[in-house]
Design a protein around this motif. Structure first.
Motif, short mmCIF file in Angstrom:
data_model
loop_
_atom_site.label_atom_id
_atom_site.label_comp_id
_atom_site.label_asym_id
_atom_site.label_seq_id
_atom_site.Cartn_x
_atom_site.Cartn_y
_atom_site.Cartn_z
N HIS B 78 78.13 85.99 41.20
CA HIS B 78 79.27 86.50 40.45
C HIS B 78 79.02 87.84 39.77
O HIS B 78 79.91 88.68 39.69
CB HIS B 78 79.72 85.48 39.41
N ILE B 122 77.24 84.89 48.20
CA ILE B 122 78.19 84.00 47.53
C ILE B 122 77.85 82.57 47.89
O ILE B 122 77.64 82.23 49.06
CB ILE B 122 79.64 84.32 47.94
N HIS B 124 79.32 79.89 48.39
CA HIS B 124 80.07 79.18 49.43
C HIS B 124 79.88 79.78 50.82
O HIS B 124 80.39 79.25 51.80
CB HIS B 124 81.55 79.11 49.07
N ASP B 143 82.20 75.55 40.38
CA ASP B 143 83.01 76.65 40.90
C ASP B 143 84.16 76.05 41.70
O ASP B 143 83.94 75.24 42.59
CB ASP B 143 82.15 77.52 41.82
N HIS B 145 86.04 77.06 44.04
CA HIS B 145 86.17 77.28 45.48
C HIS B 145 85.15 76.52 46.33
O HIS B 145 84.99 76.78 47.52
CB HIS B 145 86.17 78.77 45.79
N SER B 364 84.61 88.44 49.70
CA SER B 364 84.81 87.20 48.95
C SER B 364 84.47 85.96 49.78
O SER B 364 84.27 86.04 50.99
CB SER B 364 86.25 87.05 48.43
N CYS B 365 84.44 84.81 49.11
CA CYS B 365 84.14 83.56 49.79
C CYS B 365 85.29 83.12 50.68
O CYS B 365 85.15 82.18 51.45
CB CYS B 365 83.78 82.46 48.79
N CYS B 425 80.17 88.47 44.83
CA CYS B 425 81.60 88.20 44.62
C CYS B 425 82.36 89.51 44.43
O CYS B 425 83.53 89.61 44.78
CB CYS B 425 81.79 87.32 43.40
N CYS B 428 86.27 90.46 43.89
CA CYS B 428 87.11 89.26 43.86
C CYS B 428 87.48 88.92 42.42
O CYS B 428 88.58 88.49 42.15
CB CYS B 428 86.39 88.08 44.50
N LEU B 429 86.52 89.13 41.51
CA LEU B 429 86.83 88.85 40.11
C LEU B 429 86.32 89.92 39.16
O LEU B 429 86.52 89.82 37.95
CB LEU B 429 86.33 87.47 39.66
N ASN B 447 91.07 85.42 47.04
CA ASN B 447 91.94 84.25 46.94
C ASN B 447 92.82 84.20 45.69
O ASN B 447 93.63 83.30 45.54
CB ASN B 447 91.08 82.99 47.02
N ARG B 453 92.80 89.88 37.38
CA ARG B 453 91.68 89.21 38.05
C ARG B 453 90.66 90.23 38.59
O ARG B 453 89.46 90.03 38.52
CB ARG B 453 92.22 88.34 39.19
#
Ligand code: SF4
Lengths: 199, 484
Positions: B78, B122, B124, B143, B145, B364-365, B425, B428-429, B447, B453
């Motif tokens: 992250h 990541i 995932h 998490d 996801h 991203s995942c 990540c 993504c965030l 996502n 975000r």
């Protein structure tokens, strides 16, 4: 988690309703990586105000918080419960709690005792007229007692049992340690482990 | 729900119920509101730096250890920067979180993939790529996801920090059964229409059932379209189950799953593989099993799908226009749309294709796997990212990055003018420096398009890798078919 049967300590009248978890502990404190030391974040927005109840000597070392309805609503942050515990609170009394907060409190050993609104009002008056009054909360009897006042509180049976026994979620699961051992002994043989590369 | 134990012997079971039943350490009393939930064994626990520190601290406070470090794996994702990864991390909060994870993993003997490590990435993306995620397993991570891993027919879901501590200490979780929802996706020949990806499909599903539509459910995706999808595409779908409010998403394992797993570092081999296959092959919903809810999707009608609003359910086909709140009869809905359009700075009636972006984020995942990079590179090959648009390409893991470089994809991206980054990540965030500035607009393969975000005041349109690439070239939301 320590077993909770009965607790006596100074009662703190927090004459506010809808105290959400952001007010209990603001988001900036969530960046920390420890599980303890959140007492300085507790009610951070109000602590600078000299009139705030915890800034009065008589209440400073309080451990029984008496709050208005809808205490602990909003964000699910477990930090709200940690902050209250770290400050020294063992009991929060309110006519109504946010669901997630109440669940988190029960898991961490903070007693969330639900009292009638009128009883909270009476407690407030008593604690304000005589600052420093000791309040005794008995989980077995489900009573709150201060001076000659005794009122009842409610709590769900499961949480009450766990707190009386001093069982946090983990301790409860560990009661099944033998079953976990048995399960592990019969796990499918090819399931991966992270340590050994089978390639 | 599948808690009625006697009936279950007579009736067929869903995939989710089979995995659940095979992990019950101690049966509760089956009453969803009762005091005693089932105690479920957890086969794989994934960890990252954001949600684990207090869990480890909690273990220390109660003098407990990690029961099965050998079923636990950690990665840094992250907070990691995606450029200059050999330099010290500038942001203090990020640095402290990463250092804390390193200390905790060393103290408790948990395998960790740190920045610079070829398996870092990541969480995932890392689990499946190592072959650690397998059919029929229970997989958890702090998490949301974590639902991604359901693509293998695993029961995989996100948990909170105190549950992370619970799993570390006991390798189990007390849980009450979820409900099941079948999402059947069919087309005439099982293929998705040209230019339509699994990202478009899941965005359409969420727009259809709503961001709360899956609440309390495990979604099982099935039907001839799902059966033809690759593992990467299946992961994209399961990843976003959580955006429909579901706890988990699942897809029954099949030959595609087994082929993906074969030869991976942690996949079974030799006679173990044969035994595993026997077990895996019965992991599907029985013909006579019933779901608590069912949704049918006609895939022949799908076209590229993008979001225009501030939640993943606010999406439309790319050929449509920005909706007009005044045409919406439901008042709550009207207000929500008005608010979203004001944040997104969009005028009702604007064709979605005319929306101009400043940034394109591929990663991203959800869409940071090799297949996603390949799809985008195929569109970008021989073309240029439009002047004034910045495009970040962030592989989901260092392994993906290495594979993309081996295939020469990085050259396609850099030749087109995109930035080729290290894994994480990222945007993504925006916990690392990769953020949108206030007012910036981004076409993103991630996502979540929530307010702020990707950076405070930033505006996000969720898109597929194909749409991301075409949008980078044209500078407005576009599909590859729009390119000359
Ligand atoms: S890529 Fe985004 S959604 Fe996925 S784990 Fe990282 S922050 Fe979460």
């Amino acid at each position: 988690m320590e077993a909770f049967t009965r607790h006596a300590g100074v009662g703190v009248p927090l004459r506010r309703s809808d105290v959400d978890t952001d007010q209990i502990i603001p988001a900036v404190y969530l960046k920390r990586v420890t599980r303890t030391g959140f007492q300085d974040g507790l009610f951070a927005a109000w602590r600078g105000d000299d009139d705030f109840v915890l800034n009065h000597d008589a209440y400073r070392n309080g451990s029984v918080l008496v709050a208005g309805p809808d205490f602990g609503t909003g964000s699910s942050r477990e930090h709200a419960v940690w902050a209250l515990l770290d400050y020294g609170f063992r009991v929060v009394i309110s006519p109504r709690f946010g669901d997630i907060f109440r669940g988190n409190a029960g898991k961490q050993g903070l007693l969330a005792a639900q009292c009638e609104r009128a009883d909270v009002e009476t407690l407030w008056k008593l604690l304000e007229t005589e600052p420093g009054t000791e309040v005794t909360v008995d989980l077995a009897e489900q009573t709150v007692q201060a001076k000659d006042l005794t009122v009842a509180f409610s709590i769900d049976r499961y949480t009450r049992w766990r707190m009386l026994e001093g069982l946090d979620d983990i301790a409860l699961s560990l009661r099944h340690a033998q079953e976990i051992d048995v399960f592990e002994a019969h796990r499918l043989s090819w399931l991966p482990t992270t340590t050994v590369s089978q390639a | 729900m599948w808690e009625s134990r006697t009936e279950e012997l007579l009736m067929g079971r869903t995939l989710a119920a089979k995995v659940w039943d095979d992990h019950v350490v101690h049966r509760g009393d089956g009453d969803p509101t009762s005091a005693t939930p089932d105690l479920l064994y957890i086969d794989l626990h994934l960890i990252h730096e954001v949600t684990s520190p207090q869990a480890f601290d909690g273990l220390r406070l109660s003098a407990r250890g990690v029961r099965r470090p050998d079923l636990t794996i950690a990665t840094e994702d992250h907070n990691v920067p995606t450029t200059d990864i050999e330099l010290p991390i500038a942001d203090e909060v990020s640095r402290v979180q990463l250092e804390t994870l390193r200390r905790n993993c060393a103290e408790f003997g948990v395998r960790l993939h740190s920045m610079g490590d070829v398996e870092q990435g990541i969480v995932h993306v890392v689990g499946p790529q190592l072959g650690l995620t397998q059919p029929g397993m229970t997989v958890v991570c702090g998490d949301s996801h974590t639902s991604t891993h359901g693509a293998f027919g695993a029961l995989a879901f996100g948990i909170g920090t105190s549950e992370v501590e619970h799993v570390l200490a006991t390798q189990t979780l007390p849980l009450r059964p979820f409900k099941t929802m079948a999402i059947s996706v069919r087309s005439r020949d099982g293929a998705l229409p040209a230019g339509v990806t699994s990202k478009d499909l899941i965005l359409a599903v969420i727009a259809r059932i709503g961001t709360g539509g899956g609440q309390g459910y495990v979604l099982e995706y099935r039907g001839n379209v799902i059966e033809q999808l690759s593992m990467e595409a299946r992961m994209t779908i399961c990843n976003m189950s959580i955006e429909a409010g579901a706890r988990a998403g699942m897809i029954a394992p099949d030959a595609t799953t087994f082929d993906y797993l074969a030869g991976r570092p942690h996949a079974p081999a030799g006679p173990q593989w044969e035994a595993a296959m026997q077990y895996w092959k019965q992991l599907h919903t029985d013909d006579d099993a019933t779901f608590d809810a069912e949704v049918e999707i006609d895939a022949d009608a799908l076209t590229p799908f993008v979001t225009w609003g501030t939640n993943p359910g606010q999406g439309l086909p790319l050929s449509e226009r920005v909706p007009d709140p005044e045409q919406i009869t439901d008042e709550g809905e009207r207000l929500a749309v008005r608010k979203a359009l004001s944040y997104m700075d969009l005028q009702p009636g604007t064709p979605l294709r005319e929306i101009t972006v400043d940034t394109v984020f591929l990663g991203s995942c959800t869409n940071g796997r090799i297949e996603d990079l390949r799809a985008a590179a195929a569109v970008l090959a021989g073309r240029r990212v439009r002047d004034g648009v910045r495009m970040l390409v962030v592989p989901g893991s260092m392994r993906v990055r290495a594979q993309a470089e081996a295939e020469g994809l990085h050259e396609v991206f850099t030749a087109a003018g995109a930035q080729w980054r290290s894994a994480g990540c990222s945007m993504c965030l925006g916990m690392n420096p990769d953020q949108l500035a206030a007012g910036e607009r981004c076409a993103s393969t991630s996502n979540r398009n929530f307010e702020g975000r990707q950076g405070k005041g930033g505006r996000t349109h969720l898109v597929s890798p194909l749409v991301a690439a075409a949008t980078a070239i044209r500078g407005t939301l576009s599909a590859p078919a729009d390119l000359d």
